[in-house]
Design an enzyme around this catalytic site. Structure first.
Site, PDB file in Angstrom:
ATOM      1  N   HIS A  98      -8.120  -3.032   8.976  1.00  0.00           N
ATOM      2  CA  HIS A  98      -7.063  -3.879   8.421  1.00  0.00           C
ATOM      3  C   HIS A  98      -5.802  -3.886   9.272  1.00  0.00           C
ATOM      4  O   HIS A  98      -5.064  -4.857   9.259  1.00  0.00           O
ATOM      5  CB  HIS A  98      -6.742  -3.381   7.006  1.00  0.00           C
ATOM      6  CG  HIS A  98      -5.932  -4.327   6.185  1.00  0.00           C
ATOM      7  ND1 HIS A  98      -6.355  -5.593   5.853  1.00  0.00           N
ATOM      8  CD2 HIS A  98      -4.702  -4.183   5.622  1.00  0.00           C
ATOM      9  CE1 HIS A  98      -5.440  -6.188   5.115  1.00  0.00           C
ATOM     10  NE2 HIS A  98      -4.416  -5.356   4.956  1.00  0.00           N
ATOM     11  N   TRP A  99      -5.556  -2.801  10.004  1.00  0.00           N
ATOM     12  CA  TRP A  99      -4.329  -2.688  10.798  1.00  0.00           C
ATOM     13  C   TRP A  99      -4.601  -3.088  12.247  1.00  0.00           C
ATOM     14  O   TRP A  99      -4.588  -2.249  13.153  1.00  0.00           O
ATOM     15  CB  TRP A  99      -3.791  -1.270  10.758  1.00  0.00           C
ATOM     16  CG  TRP A  99      -3.222  -0.855   9.444  1.00  0.00           C
ATOM     17  CD1 TRP A  99      -2.591  -1.633   8.528  1.00  0.00           C
ATOM     18  CD2 TRP A  99      -3.211   0.481   8.917  1.00  0.00           C
ATOM     19  NE1 TRP A  99      -2.186  -0.886   7.453  1.00  0.00           N
ATOM     20  CE2 TRP A  99      -2.551   0.409   7.665  1.00  0.00           C
ATOM     21  CE3 TRP A  99      -3.684   1.692   9.376  1.00  0.00           C
ATOM     22  CZ2 TRP A  99      -2.364   1.534   6.871  1.00  0.00           C
ATOM     23  CZ3 TRP A  99      -3.501   2.822   8.590  1.00  0.00           C
ATOM     24  CH2 TRP A  99      -2.835   2.745   7.346  1.00  0.00           C
TER      25      TRP A  99
ATOM     26  N   ASN B  48       1.829  -9.016   8.152  1.00  0.00           N
ATOM     27  CA  ASN B  48       0.629  -8.205   7.946  1.00  0.00           C
ATOM     28  C   ASN B  48       0.240  -8.237   6.480  1.00  0.00           C
ATOM     29  O   ASN B  48       1.020  -7.840   5.624  1.00  0.00           O
ATOM     30  CB  ASN B  48       0.904  -6.771   8.407  1.00  0.00           C
ATOM     31  CG  ASN B  48      -0.184  -5.799   7.994  1.00  0.00           C
ATOM     32  OD1 ASN B  48       0.086  -4.725   7.479  1.00  0.00           O
ATOM     33  ND2 ASN B  48      -1.428  -6.163   8.207  1.00  0.00           N
TER      34      ASN B  48
ATOM     35  N   GLY C 229       0.817  -1.215   0.000  1.00  0.00           N
ATOM     36  CA  GLY C 229       0.000   0.000   0.000  1.00  0.00           C
ATOM     37  C   GLY C 229       0.846   1.257   0.000  1.00  0.00           C
ATOM     38  O   GLY C 229       2.043   1.222   0.316  1.00  0.00           O
TER      39      GLY C 229
ATOM     40  N   ARG D 100       3.119   9.189   4.600  1.00  0.00           N
ATOM     41  CA  ARG D 100       2.708   8.247   3.554  1.00  0.00           C
ATOM     42  C   ARG D 100       2.782   8.907   2.170  1.00  0.00           C
ATOM     43  O   ARG D 100       3.236   8.290   1.209  1.00  0.00           O
ATOM     44  CB  ARG D 100       1.280   7.764   3.825  1.00  0.00           C
ATOM     45  CG  ARG D 100       1.161   6.844   5.033  1.00  0.00           C
ATOM     46  CD  ARG D 100       1.434   5.431   4.627  1.00  0.00           C
ATOM     47  NE  ARG D 100       1.274   4.497   5.732  1.00  0.00           N
ATOM     48  CZ  ARG D 100       1.043   3.200   5.570  1.00  0.00           C
ATOM     49  NH1 ARG D 100       0.921   2.701   4.360  1.00  0.00           N
ATOM     50  NH2 ARG D 100       0.960   2.394   6.608  1.00  0.00           N
TER      51      ARG D 100
ATOM     52  N   ASN E 144       4.474  -0.071   9.992  1.00  0.00           N
ATOM     53  CA  ASN E 144       3.542  -1.129  10.406  1.00  0.00           C
ATOM     54  C   ASN E 144       3.721  -1.505  11.869  1.00  0.00           C
ATOM     55  O   ASN E 144       2.735  -1.724  12.580  1.00  0.00           O
ATOM     56  CB  ASN E 144       3.740  -2.374   9.548  1.00  0.00           C
ATOM     57  CG  ASN E 144       2.784  -2.481   8.374  1.00  0.00           C
ATOM     58  OD1 ASN E 144       2.750  -3.484   7.694  1.00  0.00           O
ATOM     59  ND2 ASN E 144       1.991  -1.452   8.120  1.00  0.00           N
TER      60      ASN E 144
END
Length: 288
Positions: free
Chosen positions: A261-262, A103, A38, A180, A46
């Site tokens: 998701h995390w 992950n 991503g 990001r 992460n």
């Protein structure tokens, strides 16, 4: 221990296919930590919030996959480059067996390696991603938003994708968006991302029907496996967990509520508690 920082934990390993960078903290049983994919992802981003906790029990090794802007770049599809990078990394550190946390993409990489090389992992933990959509549409909402960003990167599209990764939008801070954005729009990193997440790349992967998918071989994984998932995951919906839960012989599942998701970020304490209990359980009490 002193709180780990990005600078204090960063290491380099020179290999015959470029430099692999990683973060190391703690002592004891080696624990390999593999990140997802991503825009703007890194292993540090992460797992930075979890590193201090796990470093109290393990020698934590957070590998940065080639193609994501930290380790040296690769001309290969990042998913193709990742397994060989893991093997080069472990060989370079002289490690024959490790525990592993993966992950999303990192979990798929770990599953593929566990299928191909039984004994490489003592225990496996996955965070979302591993399996196959059964009841939910494929690709999921988060993957579609990821494709939208990858093909036409804008800050607005990045924010939309980031919000699809979490249950609570407050998790997405301005600092997260900025860091990001800077990495995701780096030309080499963006080029690598398009090998994975352009519409053309996804169509090519779907057309590769002559190759047996990894999820059809999950029954070959012999290591005890903990599958962790956010109940509200909009990237890889939780029904994907049904297939690995049923086919991995020594699998158990932990689903976290109010979580996207995390899981390791959004439900940090609950996730860490479940994973530590699994990884530190005496071998004689492993699922059989």
């Amino acid at each position: 221990m002193i709180e780990p920082t990005c600078e204090s934990t960063l290491r380099e390993l020179r290999t015959d296919e470029g430099v692999l960078r990683y973060h190391e903290a703690g002592q004891g049983t080696p624990l390999l930590m593999l990140h997802g994919s991503g825009p703007g992802v890194t292993g540090w981003r992460n797992y930075r919030g979890n590193l201090a906790v796990f470093a109290e029990h393990f020698r934590c090794l957070v590998l940065e996959f080639p193609g994501f802007g930290v380790s040296d770049p690769t001309d290969e599809h990042p998913m193709v480059a990742a397994p060989s990078a893991v093997l080069r990394f472990l060989r370079g550190l002289g490690l024959d067996q490790v525990d592993v946390i993966g992950n999303s993409m990192g979990g798929i990489v770990a599953a593929n390696l566990a299928i191909a090389r039984p004994g490489l992992f003592r225990r496996i933990v996955t965070i979302g991603g591993v399996g196959r959509n059964i009841f939910s549409p494929s690709p999921g909402e988060g993957i579609k938003l990821l494709v939208d960003f990858t093909e036409d990167p804008t800050r607005e599209k990045l924010v939309r994708w980031l919000h699809s990764m979490v249950f609570d939008p407050a998790v997405v801070t301005e600092e997260m968006i900025e860091e990001r954005w800077q990495q995701a729009t780096d030309p080499k990193t963006l080029e690598s991302a398009r090998r994975m997440y352009s519409r053309e790349a996804l169509a090519a992967a779907a057309a590769a029907s002559d190759q047996q998918p990894y999820w059809a071989m999950l029954h070959k994984i012999t290591a005890p496996t903990l599958i962790t998932w956010g109940r509200d995951d909009r990237v890889s919906p939780v029904d994907m967990a049904l297939l690995p839960m049923r086919t991995i012989p020594r699998a158990e599942v932990h689903v976290l509520p109010n979580c996207g998701h995390w899981a390791m970020i959004e439900q940090k304490e609950a996730w860490e508690s479940a994973v530590l209990a699994f990884l530190t359980r005496p071998d004689g009490q492993s699922t059989s």
